[in-house]
Write an enzyme that holds these catalytic residues in place. Structure first.
Site, short mmCIF file in Angstrom:
data_model
loop_
_atom_site.label_atom_id
_atom_site.label_comp_id
_atom_site.label_asym_id
_atom_site.label_seq_id
_atom_site.Cartn_x
_atom_site.Cartn_y
_atom_site.Cartn_z
N SER A 1 -35.19 8.69 -2.87
CA SER A 1 -33.88 8.05 -2.99
C SER A 1 -33.15 8.54 -4.24
CB SER A 1 -34.02 6.53 -3.06
OG SER A 1 -34.49 6.13 -4.34
N ASP A 2 -31.83 8.49 -4.20
CA ASP A 2 -31.09 8.63 -5.45
C ASP A 2 -31.45 7.44 -6.33
OD1 ASP A 2 -29.31 9.61 -7.35
OD2 ASP A 2 -27.73 10.00 -5.89
N TRP A 3 -31.13 7.54 -7.59
CA TRP A 3 -31.59 6.54 -8.57
C TRP A 3 -30.95 5.17 -8.31
CZ3 TRP A 3 -34.06 10.59 -8.75
CH2 TRP A 3 -34.99 10.92 -9.74
#
Length: 206
Positions: free
Chosen positions: A156-158
């Site tokens: 996932s993106d942060w």
């Protein structure tokens, strides 16, 4: 600037040079390249992306990834998918018909996976047709795993994982950053049967 050169060997050499630097600093995964399309000059992450054209984006990203991974460092194709604007990116719901999605927005990812097989793919913050990309069974299972036969890791993106239980069931492998904000939800879901050990195994072994 790199895309404006139309120079594939230059993109490869840049990727290789960055991969060599990653090795020097013991970096295993490079969170690049950004492959979304420049739909607006106001998009906040245009500096990470190559072009508004899916064909040029594919050529640039393919050579960059091949250069990076020639050094043993893993590249990460991002942001999957339709992260073409930054305004309210954590809450945005991108509505897109299937033909436009596949022929324009998803095309660079599809072609790059075939040509360079990046070891990781990063899911985006936004929702796509109502579902968050990090927990979209359509994007992560139907398209990425089944249709395109991708066997790398999806991260996932942060802070983009909104529902860890749903993301595990629908194809996300790694939630970033760690440790997970949702560890208690995952534990509770395992105890209640909402998540099974086979769900966890599938997430651990893409």
């Amino acid at each position: 600037g790199m895309a404006s050169t139309f120079n594939e060997s230059l993109l490869y050499n840049i990727g290789k040079a960055i991969g060599d630097e990653c090795n020097h600093y013991s970096v295993d995964v490079l969170l690049a390249p950004g492959m979304n399309l420049k739909r607006s000059p106001l998009a906040g992450r245009n500096f990470e992306y190559y072009s508004e054209d899916p064909f040029l984006t594919t050529k640039c990203a393919t050579n960059f990834i091949n250069g990076v991974q020639s050094t043993g460092v893993s590249a990460c194709a991002k942001h999957f998918a339709l992260n073409e604007q930054e305004n309210q990116r954590r809450f945005l719901n991108t509505i897109c018909d299937e033909r436009t999605m596949h022929e324009y927005y998803l095309r660079p990812f599809q072609d790059v996976l075939k040509a360079s097989n990046p070891h990781t793919v990063m899911s985006s913050y936004n929702r796509v047709n109502g579902e968050y990309a990090s927990e979209s069974s359509y994007l992560l299972k139907d398209v990425l795993r089944t249709k395109w036969q991708y066997d790398g890791a999806v991260i996932s993106d942060w802070g983009a994982a909104q529902n860890r239980v749903k993301s595990i069931k629908n194809g996300l492998n790694v939630e970033m950053p760690g440790p997970s904000e949702f560890i208690n939800e995952v534990t509770d879901a395992l105890q209640s049967g909402e998540l099974t050990e086979s769900d966890i195994d599938e997430s651990l072994l893409p």
